[in-house]
Design a protein around this motif. Sequence first.
Motif, mmCIF file in Angstrom:
data_model
loop_
_atom_site.group_PDB
_atom_site.id
_atom_site.type_symbol
_atom_site.label_atom_id
_atom_site.label_comp_id
_atom_site.label_asym_id
_atom_site.label_seq_id
_atom_site.Cartn_x
_atom_site.Cartn_y
_atom_site.Cartn_z
ATOM 1 N N LEU A 1 0.844 -1.179 0.187
ATOM 2 C CA LEU A 1 0.103 -0.001 0.044
ATOM 3 C C LEU A 1 0.951 1.172 -0.091
ATOM 4 O O LEU A 1 1.757 1.405 0.985
ATOM 5 N N TYR A 2 0.872 2.295 -1.097
ATOM 6 C CA TYR A 2 1.787 2.941 -1.159
ATOM 7 C C TYR A 2 0.899 4.648 -1.447
ATOM 8 O O TYR A 2 -0.087 4.685 -2.101
ATOM 9 N N GLU A 3 1.662 5.540 -0.942
ATOM 10 C CA GLU A 3 1.466 7.071 -1.476
ATOM 11 C C GLU A 3 2.610 7.589 -1.112
ATOM 12 O O GLU A 3 2.805 8.241 0.142
ATOM 13 N N VAL A 4 3.490 7.735 -1.938
ATOM 14 C CA VAL A 4 5.043 8.234 -1.978
ATOM 15 C C VAL A 4 5.255 9.230 -2.861
ATOM 16 O O VAL A 4 6.315 9.905 -2.843
ATOM 17 N N TRP A 5 4.297 9.462 -3.748
ATOM 18 C CA TRP A 5 4.754 10.525 -4.695
ATOM 19 C C TRP A 5 4.281 11.992 -4.471
ATOM 20 O O TRP A 5 5.078 12.840 -5.157
ATOM 21 N N SER A 6 3.357 12.111 -3.640
ATOM 22 C CA SER A 6 2.747 13.551 -3.415
ATOM 23 C C SER A 6 3.788 14.510 -2.513
ATOM 24 O O SER A 6 3.643 15.801 -2.552
ATOM 25 N N GLY A 7 4.201 13.747 -1.597
ATOM 26 C CA GLY A 7 5.148 14.458 -0.621
ATOM 27 C C GLY A 7 4.260 15.145 0.437
ATOM 28 O O GLY A 7 4.739 15.991 1.420
ATOM 29 N N LYS A 8 3.019 15.098 0.281
ATOM 30 C CA LYS A 8 2.060 15.857 1.267
ATOM 31 C C LYS A 8 1.721 14.967 2.687
ATOM 32 O O LYS A 8 1.856 13.656 2.540
ATOM 33 N N TRP A 9 1.804 15.416 3.713
ATOM 34 C CA TRP A 9 1.376 14.848 5.011
ATOM 35 C C TRP A 9 -0.120 14.262 4.904
ATOM 36 O O TRP A 9 -1.135 14.702 4.514
ATOM 37 N N LYS A 10 -0.136 12.959 5.637
ATOM 38 C CA LYS A 10 -1.557 12.428 5.693
ATOM 39 C C LYS A 10 -1.504 11.572 7.120
ATOM 40 O O LYS A 10 -0.385 11.267 7.573
ATOM 41 N N GLY A 11 -2.353 11.479 7.665
ATOM 42 C CA GLY A 11 -2.576 10.872 8.959
ATOM 43 C C GLY A 11 -4.013 10.335 9.360
ATOM 44 O O GLY A 11 -5.043 10.508 8.430
ATOM 45 N N GLY A 12 -4.071 9.425 10.279
ATOM 46 C CA GLY A 12 -5.620 9.058 10.769
ATOM 47 C C GLY A 12 -6.141 7.835 10.344
ATOM 48 O O GLY A 12 -7.139 7.412 10.308
#
Length: 170
Positions: free
Chosen positions: A148-159
């Motif tokens: 499971l990936y999201e490495v391209w936007s550089g935006k913070w995510k959480g929760g």
Amino acid sequence: MASNTTPHHSGNSSLKFTKGAQGMKIYPRNFNIVWGNDTRYWNVPKNTDLAAELCQVSWLEVTGGVVGTKAAKSYEVGFSVSLNPDAFGWGKYPIYIMIKRGNEEKATWTKIMINPNQKGQFEIKGRLVIGSDHQIEGSDDGKLSFGLYEVWSGKWKGGLKIHHAYVKEC
């Protein structure tokens, strides 16, 4: 930060695949989680059947695997997830599920948009379809890898909470 010398959590990526109607459940302790040993970013439970909770990252990478899959079969991989009420960073950028079999270099990628208003536990999934002509000559180790990936936007995510992943034969 946790006392482990690496900031990443290493799980067991070589669990033996067991076929079941609902698929094989894989719990977060068995995932490899980038930044998973750093409690500023993740809470990975010591108990095997509890959810891993993403506090905040800009690099989401959660991987796992099973051994004992068959070359001419198709597989579905999914993650059972939920969002905390204060979740952030979801809905603008897609996340991806990757699945590959054996030592192949080619992987199947499924793009998913998570609705930031989604309530309760829900599934996100991808499918690796393998035709009967698909054989991995001499290199079939029976391993199915997923992530499971999201490495391209550089935006913070959480929760995000990851309750478990599953692998099932289609």
